[in-house]
Design an enzyme around this catalytic site. Structure first.
Site, PDB file in Angstrom:
ATOM      1  N   LYS A  84       0.833  -1.211   0.000  1.00 53.65           N
ATOM      2  CA  LYS A  84       0.000   0.000   0.000  1.00 53.65           C
ATOM      3  C   LYS A  84       0.865   1.257   0.000  1.00 53.65           C
ATOM      4  O   LYS A  84       0.396   2.337  -0.365  1.00 53.65           O
ATOM      5  CB  LYS A  84      -0.916   0.002   1.221  1.00 53.65           C
ATOM      6  N   ASP A 131      -7.922   0.636   7.462  1.00 55.07           N
ATOM      7  CA  ASP A 131      -7.731  -0.310   8.565  1.00 55.07           C
ATOM      8  C   ASP A 131      -6.243  -0.521   8.798  1.00 55.07           C
ATOM      9  O   ASP A 131      -5.832  -1.499   9.397  1.00 55.07           O
ATOM     10  CB  ASP A 131      -8.523  -1.612   8.404  1.00 55.07           C
TER      11      ASP A 131
HETATM   12  C1  PLP Z   1      -1.966  -6.128   3.591  1.00 52.27           C
HETATM   13  C2  PLP Z   1      -3.114  -5.965   2.665  1.00 52.27           C
HETATM   14  N1  PLP Z   1      -3.310  -6.875   1.706  1.00 52.27           N
HETATM   15  C3  PLP Z   1      -4.323  -6.769   0.835  1.00 52.27           C
HETATM   16  C4  PLP Z   1      -5.211  -5.723   0.912  1.00 52.27           C
HETATM   17  C5  PLP Z   1      -6.361  -5.673  -0.043  1.00 52.27           C
HETATM   18  O1  PLP Z   1      -6.315  -4.578  -0.886  1.00 52.27           O
HETATM   19  P1  PLP Z   1      -7.665  -4.033  -1.537  1.00 52.27           P
HETATM   20  O2  PLP Z   1      -8.479  -3.428  -0.437  1.00 52.27           O
HETATM   21  O3  PLP Z   1      -7.226  -3.049  -2.553  1.00 52.27           O
HETATM   22  O4  PLP Z   1      -8.356  -5.228  -2.113  1.00 52.27           O
HETATM   23  C6  PLP Z   1      -5.055  -4.754   1.904  1.00 52.27           C
HETATM   24  C7  PLP Z   1      -5.975  -3.625   2.018  1.00 52.27           C
HETATM   25  O5  PLP Z   1      -5.858  -2.776   2.866  1.00 52.27           O
HETATM   26  C8  PLP Z   1      -3.971  -4.872   2.802  1.00 52.27           C
HETATM   27  O6  PLP Z   1      -3.755  -3.977   3.759  1.00 52.27           O
END
Ligand code: PLP
Length: 406
Positions: A84, A131
């Site tokens: 992210k 989150d």
């Molecule tokens: C560690 C991690 N993996 C995967 C995701 C999933 O991403 P998305 O919300 O774009 O599907 C998030 C989302 O915050 C995340 O923090």
């Protein structure tokens, strides 16, 4: 820590999947080579940039009965602990550059990092609900490029993750309810107070910034292409789903590049936060209500991003939901690294793709739906490292430092 769903795993083949479908304009409007190359060129100039490693795990591949398992380790991204880091921060930069351009100033990221426009950028406030990881990225981007930042976090987000965001100088507002409630409060306050929302999820009337966020994620694909052995492509892709932006960014690029030869995509979600799965069943986006309880905190989203859906709708091959214990097993398995596999520190949401792979090979019917066999070459993304070290230690029994030292 309450674990939800145990070792439950369910999956179904997407009846609308069309592997021969062209990558159409409505999908290219979300992610495309030009936008991702621009993001790559920009982000690779930032201080601290390094491609994250793509690690081959032969012992895990043997256990899974497949030819190859590769994990791209996003825990090492910019010292922020997740992929992210490249999304929210990139969108903050683009917003500031555009804002200054409309007032007659052509600026670069280097100008902003050097504080050359501080007087102007300090008057701008960016804001987001999170989150954890997305907010960390927005807060870091705001600090790096010199604007103010307010982040909204729901009651279920751990104190460690709140502290990590405050460490980047952002103000944190706690919100009752779940992630989607924090999105709404953030949007209302932004309207009232003249702040710019930098969200990773799109909703009606708000799509440009979430697309820009996804362009930042696309950098992972550019790196992976240079890290894979020449001429070798993955046959299967396991990507975890929150609001779906991550899965759509990764898979969209592979689809645009390789068409029908793209890997088969399995989107993996927590059983009680399975909005992509439910939308796949319904054939259109549907919301999941309730507390969205899961240890996979980053995936606790109840609504699919409306820009991700046009890619996931037809592009997803298998929708899958797993109980928390699969993510926990994956974290422990990756930390243990038996039979010579590299030890990897994976956070709760970060391990979900590997958890999905482990659940598939343990359940013959799911293995068949996904089409895994001894010729399969699986690509997964460890989307976060130990973004809360205390939570990590509780689950794995060791600190991230001890895991790496071992
Ligand atoms: C560690 C991690 N993996 C995967 C995701 C999933 O991403 P998305 O919300 O774009 O599907 C998030 C989302 O915050 C995340 O923090």
């Amino acid at each position: 820590m309450e674990r939800v769903g145990g070792l439950e795993a369910r999956a179904f083949a997407n009846p609308r999947a069309d592997r021969t479908a062209r990558f159409r304009p409505e999908q290219a409007a979300v992610i495309n080579a030009r936008a991702v190359h621009a993001a790559h060129a920009e982000i690779s100039r930032w201080p601290g940039y390094a491609p994250t490693p793509l690690v081959s795990l032969p012992a895990l591949a043997r256990e899974a009965g497949v030819a190859q398992v590769w994990c791209k380790n996003e825990g090492l991204r910019f010292g922020l602990g997740s992929f992210k880091a490249m999304g929210g921060s990139y969108a903050v930069l683009r917003h500031l550059v555009e804002h200054l351009r409309t007032s007659g100033h052509a600026v670069t990221s280097a100008d902003l990092i050097a504080d050359r426009f501080r007087e102007r950028t300090a008057a701008i406030t960016v804001t987001s609900a999170t989150d954890g990881n997305h907010g960390r990225s927005v807060a870091w981007g705001a600090q790096l490029f010199g604007c103010r930042c307010v982040i909204y976090m729901h009651a279920g987000v751990s104190v460690g993750r709140v502290r990590a965001i405050e460490a980047f100088g952002a103000d944190v507002v706690r919100v009752q309810g779940n992630y989607d409630d924090s999105v709404r409060v953030c949007a209302d306050d932004a309207r009232r107070l003249g702040r710019q929302v930098i969200s990773d999820t799109a909703y009606p009337g708000y799509t440009d910034i979430p697309r820009t966020v996804m362009h930042g994620y696309g950098v992972m694909v550019e790196e992976t292409l240079t890290q894979m052995p020449a001429g070798v492509r993955p046959t299967h892709l396991f990507v975890q789903g929150g609001c779906g932006g991550f899965a759509a960014a990764i898979h969209g690029r592979f689809w645009e590049l390789w068409g029908a030869d793209r890997p088969r995509l399995t989107v993996v979600e927590p059983v009680r936060a399975d909005c992509v799965y439910r939308s796949g069943e319904a054939g259109h986006p549907v919301a999941v209500r309730g507390g969205l309880e899961t240890v996979m905190g980053g995936l606790a989203c109840g609504e699919v991003s409306m820009v991700a859906w046009p890619i996931l709708d037809v592009g997803t091959d298998v929708f899958m939901a797993i109980g928390d214990d699969w993510a926990i097993r994956a974290m422990q398995r990756l930390a243990a690294g038996p039979s010579g596999d590299l030890k990897i520190v994976a956070g709760e949401a970060g391990a979900a793709g590997v958890g999905g792979l482990m659940a598939s090979v343990a359940t013959e019917s799911i293995r068949r739906i996904i089409g895994l066999d001894d010729h399969s070459r699986v690509l997964t993304i460890i989307s976060e490292g130990a973004t809360d070290e205390e939570v990590y230690r509780t689950i794995v029994g060791r600190t991230p430092t001890d895991v790496i030292a071992a």
